[in-house]
Scaffold this motif. Structure first.
Motif, mmCIF file in Angstrom:
data_model
loop_
_atom_site.group_PDB
_atom_site.id
_atom_site.type_symbol
_atom_site.label_atom_id
_atom_site.label_comp_id
_atom_site.label_asym_id
_atom_site.label_seq_id
_atom_site.Cartn_x
_atom_site.Cartn_y
_atom_site.Cartn_z
ATOM 1 N N GLU A 49 0.843 -1.186 0.000
ATOM 2 C CA GLU A 49 0.000 0.000 0.000
ATOM 3 C C GLU A 49 0.883 1.244 0.000
ATOM 4 O O GLU A 49 1.763 1.405 0.853
ATOM 5 C CB GLU A 49 -0.925 0.005 1.209
ATOM 6 N N GLU A 85 -2.273 5.863 -1.126
ATOM 7 C CA GLU A 85 -3.425 5.010 -0.825
ATOM 8 C C GLU A 85 -3.758 5.037 0.660
ATOM 9 O O GLU A 85 -4.941 5.048 1.044
ATOM 10 C CB GLU A 85 -3.133 3.571 -1.274
ATOM 11 N N ARG A 129 -7.239 6.376 2.350
ATOM 12 C CA ARG A 129 -8.027 5.567 3.281
ATOM 13 C C ARG A 129 -8.278 6.328 4.579
ATOM 14 O O ARG A 129 -9.373 6.262 5.146
ATOM 15 C CB ARG A 129 -7.294 4.252 3.552
#
Length: 517
Positions: free
Chosen positions: A281, A285, A289
């Motif tokens: 990740e 990202e 999130r």
């Protein structure tokens, strides 16, 4: 316990369904009037009308649940139950449905014979819910014009000017230090906050905005927890605590950590693990999130401050209200056709003067608006370099909505683009900002709203009654209505002196200002 004055008001709630149906439903244009109105004074509405009203009332209650004014258990106490069982009969013949029971369980607050003290216990404890509920009940007894069906009502638009006001409260704003007066809690004006500060020295000491909101809205914060669920709740407050601790706000961070731990050690640990990036990740990202995780808290804060999100959400209740009314009036229409009719009757346009110059934070907030309200329209001024024109810049009024194609850089391809003769802001900022958006405003009527106000579904339901004011007099009559004013609720929760300042502002806006030249 119910106060003596409350008993008088609460004793009338059993009549609310019948009065609401007689006021809001357009019986003149319906063959239902002769068949069903005879039952309005009976102990219970006709089953067809009962079910139609139940849909409207349940949606009103749901909007209060969505804004964390009522909790899930309170929502069940005041809502009709059993409506879903009849969804399969959506296209059923009216005559056959008339012979059947509606299949809904009437909440105790609308049942005859419920003692006032029991009614008081059944109603949600939220002061905001009770204020809105009692105002709605009282307003149904006004001498309102008869509403036209949605298909026959005049079309209208809401126009909201925006310059640089907060769209959705950012993480930076949530964690930054703010005084009560700058927070403008619950939408109160600066006069009220300043009066509160003068009345109570030391009252306006700056602290993180999230701490101010935690102090003023503890019950609504509990409603947010129940709505989100323990895992998401713990993850949000764990992130809040980490951020506050990193800023040196140790006392507030400790409170946030306690809130996160209230769900239990196992859930809190699982929440913290969910915030850790997985294998592969990227940082972008992980940031996306985290942004998605914090969005519910940011929107919750936005609904308690003066933000554009709060105003847009309130105005878009017109769309929801018209869809509800149309579903009752024309149950034979498909959902797609119903929305087409609603969009032909209502549009909400935000005139974002500086959208062309927005930074990433403002653009992300605008995209969040489109995500929740895809039919929202935004008009903005585009500047294009052209050395062939005086000044070297061409100006365009552009229109985008949530259905427009996305472009790189969090922007969208304009649906409409109109060239202007020059820079449209000539001196009267707000007025000029609205004027450039007028080519995109549709309908016979327009409602102008500042970007610091709100709206409720229970009031939006009465829009057909309000617009009937424009068609009640002959075209040549001196009684013809050209402008209709909507009452504002101006108030403060910061003490008697601040409350007096808010009341003075309310009197000026509703009584004095309308008589001035």
């Amino acid at each position: 316990n119910a106060a003596p004055g409350d008993e008088v008001r609460l004793a009338r709630t059993c009549d609310v369904p019948a009065v609401a149906v007689s006021q809001i439903f357009p019986f003149e244009a319906s063959h239902l009037r002769a068949k069903y109105l005879r039952g309005l004074l009976a102990p219970r509405l006709h089953p067809v009308l009962e079910r139609q009203w139940a849909r409207v009332w349940n949606e009103i209650c749901r909007t209060m649940y969505e804004t964390d004014i009522v909790a899930a258990d309170e929502l069940l106490r005041i809502s009709y139950r059993g409506i879903a069982m009849l969804d399969e009969e959506e296209g059923a013949d009216l005559a056959s449905r008339e012979r059947r029971e509606a299949g809904v369980v009437v909440p105790r607050i609308f049942q005859r014979g419920t003692p006032p003290r029991e009614l008081d216990a059944l109603l949600p404890k939220s002061e905001e819910f009770r204020r809105r509920f009692h105002f709605f009940v009282a307003s149904l007894r006004m001498n309102m014009p008869r509403p036209a069906p949605v298909e026959a009502m005049p079309s209208f638009s809401v126009l909201i000017p925006h310059y640089g006001e907060t769209i959705i409260t950012t993480e930076k704003e949530i964690f930054s230090r703010a005084s009560v007066s700058t927070a403008a809690v619950r939408g109160q004006g600066p006069k009220a906050a300043a009066a509160a500060t003068a009345a109570k020295p030391g009252f306006d000491e700056p602290e993180p905005l999230i701490a101010v909101l935690m102090e003023y809205f503890p019950d609504e914060l509990k409603c947010l927890r129940k709505r989100l669920g323990d895992l998401q709740w713990a993850a949000i407050w764990s992130a809040v605590a980490d951020n506050l601790a990193g800023m040196g706000e140790k006392a507030v961070a400790k409170r946030a950590r306690r809130i996160s731990a209230e769900v239990g050690a196992t859930t809190a640990a699982a929440a913290r693990m969910s915030m850790v990036g997985g294998d592969g990740e990227t940082a972008e990202e992980l940031a996306a999130r985290r942004r998605l995780l914090m969005l519910p808290l940011r929107k919750w804060a936005s609904m308690r401050l003066q933000t554009l999100y709060r105003t847009v959400r309130g105005m878009m209740f017109y769309e929801r209200a018209l869809s509800l009314l149309l579903a009752n009036q024309r149950p034979d229409l498909s959902a797609k056709r119903r929305m087409e009719l609603v969009r032909s009757k209502f549009s909400c346009v935000v005139s974002m003067q500086r959208y062309h110059h927005f930074d990433e934070a403002f653009l992300e907030a605008t995209e969040d608006l489109f995500e929740e309200f895809p039919n929202l329209q935004i008009a903005y001024i585009e500047e294009a370099r052209d050395e062939e024109v005086p000044g070297g810049i061409r100006y365009y009024s552009c229109l985008i909505d949530g259905h427009c194609d996305k472009l790189p850089g969090l922007r969208r391809r304009p649906r409409l683009r109109v060239e202007l003769p020059g820079y449209p802001i000539l001196g009267d900022g707000k007025g000029d900002n609205q004027n450039h958006a007028l080519p995109f405003v549709r309908g016979r009527l327009v409602q102008t709203i500042d970007a610091n106000q709100d709206g409720y579904l229970e009031e939006a339901i009465k829009i057909c009654n309000a617009l009937a004011e424009f068609s009640n007099a002959d075209a040549d009559s001196r009684d013809k209505v050209s402008i209709l004013g909507f009452r504002e609720h101006v108030y403060s929760a910061l003490g008697s002196v601040a409350n007096f300042a808010a009341s003075s502002e309310f009197v000026f806006g509703t009584m004095i200002q309308r008589t001035m030249d």
